[in-house]
Design a protein around this motif. Structure first.
Motif, PDB file in Angstrom:
ATOM      1  N   ILE A  39       0.883  -1.158   0.000  1.00  0.00           N
ATOM      2  CA  ILE A  39       0.000   0.000   0.000  1.00  0.00           C
ATOM      3  C   ILE A  39       0.918   1.204   0.000  1.00  0.00           C
ATOM      4  O   ILE A  39       1.506   1.541   1.026  1.00  0.00           O
ATOM      5  CB  ILE A  39      -0.941   0.006   1.219  1.00  0.00           C
ATOM      6  N   ALA A  40       1.074   1.812  -1.154  1.00  0.00           N
ATOM      7  CA  ALA A  40       2.012   2.925  -1.316  1.00  0.00           C
ATOM      8  C   ALA A  40       1.300   4.254  -1.109  1.00  0.00           C
ATOM      9  O   ALA A  40       1.307   5.130  -1.981  1.00  0.00           O
ATOM     10  CB  ALA A  40       2.663   2.862  -2.692  1.00  0.00           C
ATOM     11  N   ALA A  41       0.671   4.389   0.047  1.00  0.00           N
ATOM     12  CA  ALA A  41      -0.056   5.620   0.360  1.00  0.00           C
ATOM     13  C   ALA A  41      -0.217   5.730   1.867  1.00  0.00           C
ATOM     14  O   ALA A  41      -0.174   4.733   2.587  1.00  0.00           O
ATOM     15  CB  ALA A  41      -1.428   5.606  -0.306  1.00  0.00           C
ATOM     16  N   ARG A  42      -0.410   6.947   2.339  1.00  0.00           N
ATOM     17  CA  ARG A  42      -0.713   7.157   3.755  1.00  0.00           C
ATOM     18  C   ARG A  42      -2.133   6.659   3.996  1.00  0.00           C
ATOM     19  O   ARG A  42      -3.054   7.014   3.271  1.00  0.00           O
ATOM     20  CB  ARG A  42      -0.610   8.640   4.100  1.00  0.00           C
ATOM     21  N   VAL A  43      -2.291   5.796   4.989  1.00  0.00           N
ATOM     22  CA  VAL A  43      -3.586   5.187   5.273  1.00  0.00           C
ATOM     23  C   VAL A  43      -4.151   5.819   6.543  1.00  0.00           C
ATOM     24  O   VAL A  43      -3.452   5.955   7.544  1.00  0.00           O
ATOM     25  CB  VAL A  43      -3.434   3.662   5.458  1.00  0.00           C
ATOM     26  N   ALA A  44      -5.417   6.190   6.495  1.00  0.00           N
ATOM     27  CA  ALA A  44      -6.069   6.806   7.661  1.00  0.00           C
ATOM     28  C   ALA A  44      -7.572   6.548   7.576  1.00  0.00           C
ATOM     29  O   ALA A  44      -8.066   6.003   6.593  1.00  0.00           O
ATOM     30  CB  ALA A  44      -5.779   8.307   7.696  1.00  0.00           C
ATOM     31  N   GLY A  45      -8.273   6.969   8.605  1.00  0.00           N
ATOM     32  CA  GLY A  45      -9.731   6.936   8.616  1.00  0.00           C
ATOM     33  C   GLY A  45     -10.320   5.566   8.339  1.00  0.00           C
ATOM     34  O   GLY A  45      -9.874   4.556   8.892  1.00  0.00           O
ATOM     35  N   ASP A  46     -11.316   5.528   7.449  1.00  0.00           N
ATOM     36  CA  ASP A  46     -12.034   4.290   7.140  1.00  0.00           C
ATOM     37  C   ASP A  46     -11.117   3.224   6.551  1.00  0.00           C
ATOM     38  O   ASP A  46     -11.276   2.038   6.838  1.00  0.00           O
ATOM     39  CB  ASP A  46     -13.187   4.559   6.168  1.00  0.00           C
ATOM     40  N   GLU A  47     -10.147   3.643   5.734  1.00  0.00           N
ATOM     41  CA  GLU A  47      -9.247   2.662   5.118  1.00  0.00           C
ATOM     42  C   GLU A  47      -8.393   1.977   6.189  1.00  0.00           C
ATOM     43  O   GLU A  47      -8.233   0.758   6.180  1.00  0.00           O
ATOM     44  CB  GLU A  47      -8.356   3.333   4.074  1.00  0.00           C
ATOM     45  N   LEU A  48      -7.863   2.750   7.136  1.00  0.00           N
ATOM     46  CA  LEU A  48      -7.097   2.171   8.240  1.00  0.00           C
ATOM     47  C   LEU A  48      -7.988   1.236   9.047  1.00  0.00           C
ATOM     48  O   LEU A  48      -7.596   0.121   9.388  1.00  0.00           O
ATOM     49  CB  LEU A  48      -6.520   3.265   9.137  1.00  0.00           C
ATOM     50  N   ASP A  49      -9.197   1.684   9.330  1.00  0.00           N
ATOM     51  CA  ASP A  49     -10.146   0.892  10.091  1.00  0.00           C
ATOM     52  C   ASP A  49     -10.416  -0.455   9.404  1.00  0.00           C
ATOM     53  O   ASP A  49     -10.412  -1.501  10.048  1.00  0.00           O
ATOM     54  CB  ASP A  49     -11.446   1.691  10.256  1.00  0.00           C
ATOM     55  N   GLN A  50     -10.607  -0.451   8.102  1.00  0.00           N
ATOM     56  CA  GLN A  50     -10.880  -1.677   7.348  1.00  0.00           C
ATOM     57  C   GLN A  50      -9.669  -2.611   7.332  1.00  0.00           C
ATOM     58  O   GLN A  50      -9.814  -3.827   7.453  1.00  0.00           O
ATOM     59  CB  GLN A  50     -11.299  -1.339   5.919  1.00  0.00           C
ATOM     60  N   LEU A  51      -8.477  -2.051   7.179  1.00  0.00           N
ATOM     61  CA  LEU A  51      -7.264  -2.878   7.169  1.00  0.00           C
ATOM     62  C   LEU A  51      -7.050  -3.555   8.527  1.00  0.00           C
ATOM     63  O   LEU A  51      -6.733  -4.745   8.587  1.00  0.00           O
ATOM     64  CB  LEU A  51      -6.048  -2.038   6.795  1.00  0.00           C
ATOM     65  N   VAL A  52      -7.226  -2.813   9.605  1.00  0.00           N
ATOM     66  CA  VAL A  52      -7.066  -3.392  10.939  1.00  0.00           C
ATOM     67  C   VAL A  52      -8.128  -4.458  11.190  1.00  0.00           C
ATOM     68  O   VAL A  52      -7.834  -5.515  11.744  1.00  0.00           O
ATOM     69  CB  VAL A  52      -7.074  -2.295  12.028  1.00  0.00           C
ATOM     70  N   ALA A  53      -9.337  -4.215  10.757  1.00  0.00           N
ATOM     71  CA  ALA A  53     -10.417  -5.190  10.951  1.00  0.00           C
ATOM     72  C   ALA A  53     -10.089  -6.525  10.291  1.00  0.00           C
ATOM     73  O   ALA A  53     -10.433  -7.583  10.816  1.00  0.00           O
ATOM     74  CB  ALA A  53     -11.734  -4.637  10.408  1.00  0.00           C
ATOM     75  N   LYS A  54      -9.380  -6.507   9.162  1.00  0.00           N
ATOM     76  CA  LYS A  54      -9.027  -7.739   8.438  1.00  0.00           C
ATOM     77  C   LYS A  54      -7.806  -8.446   9.016  1.00  0.00           C
ATOM     78  O   LYS A  54      -7.583  -9.618   8.742  1.00  0.00           O
ATOM     79  CB  LYS A  54      -8.720  -7.417   6.965  1.00  0.00           C
ATOM     80  N   ALA A  55      -7.025  -7.760   9.818  1.00  0.00           N
ATOM     81  CA  ALA A  55      -5.752  -8.298  10.305  1.00  0.00           C
ATOM     82  C   ALA A  55      -5.944  -9.262  11.467  1.00  0.00           C
ATOM     83  O   ALA A  55      -6.896  -9.146  12.242  1.00  0.00           O
ATOM     84  CB  ALA A  55      -4.845  -7.152  10.740  1.00  0.00           C
ATOM     85  N   ASP A  56      -5.003 -10.194  11.603  1.00  0.00           N
ATOM     86  CA  ASP A  56      -4.962 -11.077  12.772  1.00  0.00           C
ATOM     87  C   ASP A  56      -4.124 -10.441  13.870  1.00  0.00           C
ATOM     88  O   ASP A  56      -4.384 -10.630  15.059  1.00  0.00           O
ATOM     89  CB  ASP A  56      -4.365 -12.436  12.396  1.00  0.00           C
ATOM     90  N   VAL A  57      -3.107  -9.712  13.470  1.00  0.00           N
ATOM     91  CA  VAL A  57      -2.231  -8.977  14.380  1.00  0.00           C
ATOM     92  C   VAL A  57      -1.709  -7.768  13.608  1.00  0.00           C
ATOM     93  O   VAL A  57      -1.531  -7.839  12.394  1.00  0.00           O
ATOM     94  CB  VAL A  57      -1.087  -9.869  14.925  1.00  0.00           C
ATOM     95  N   VAL A  58      -1.483  -6.667  14.309  1.00  0.00           N
ATOM     96  CA  VAL A  58      -1.003  -5.437  13.679  1.00  0.00           C
ATOM     97  C   VAL A  58       0.383  -5.112  14.224  1.00  0.00           C
ATOM     98  O   VAL A  58       0.590  -5.116  15.440  1.00  0.00           O
ATOM     99  CB  VAL A  58      -1.969  -4.255  13.963  1.00  0.00           C
TER     100      VAL A  58
END
Length: 177
Positions: free
Chosen positions: A33-52
């Motif tokens: 992901i070659a971009a700064r991630v924030a807001g809803d996009e960050l929220d969605q990525l964390v929701a899919k992760a097993d560990v961050v």
């Protein structure tokens, strides 16, 4: 920093890291992901992760990642390094009694931000911190050993001294309290 090689100077870090990791293990599946991630996009990525795993260099991003991990009850493996000093901690939000990153560094505190981009960082320290983060993430994923949950590991690379401090949940924490 150790994932980047001199022949990658000028390349975006995500591409440099992908290329180095692919050279080490071609079977690895890497999603860039070659971009700064924030807001809803960050929220969605964390929701899919097993560990961050968090290795960013500023409090604003660390707090945003922490808030998303608390919201989705995801374990957060935090690592930081500046000059010769490193910190690693696991904030396991699957445990209701566990502290979160904001319990240690409250969002409204006047903590001085010391960024490695300004202050520099001892290159081997980033490798030490990153390897410990990887070990902690793997332990969480396979359910082995005792992760650093509720503890902060401090690494002094000059003296090669490592100590661990127990952390407590802050009942008044604005994020998880």
């Amino acid at each position: 920093q150790i994932v980047h090689r001199s022949d990658a100077i000028g390349k975006p870090k995500v591409e440099s890291a992908r290329d180095t990791l692919a050279d080490v293990n071609p079977e690895t599946k890497i999603e860039m992901i070659a971009a700064r991630v924030a807001g809803d996009e960050l929220d969605q990525l964390v929701a899919k992760a097993d560990v961050v795993l968090d290795g960013c260099d500023n409090f604003a991003t660390r707090h945003a990642v922490n808030r998303a991990c608390v919201k989705h009850k995801k374990p957060l493996v935090s690592g930081a390094g500046v000059r010769f000093d490193g910190q690693i901690a696991v904030f396991d939000m699957r445990d209701a009694k566990a502290p979160c990153y904001a319990c240690l560094f409250p969002e409204d505190s006047q903590s001085e931000e010391v960024r490695c981009a300004v202050m520099g960082v001892f290159a081997p320290l980033t490798g030490i911190v990153g390897c410990i983060q990887a070990a902690e993430a793997l332990k969480i994923l396979i359910g082995a050993g005792q992760p650093l949950a509720g503890r902060l590991m401090l690494v002094d690379a000059l003296a090669m001294d490592i100590r661990t401090i127990r952390l407590k949940k802050d009942a008044a924490c604005a994020v998880c309290g």
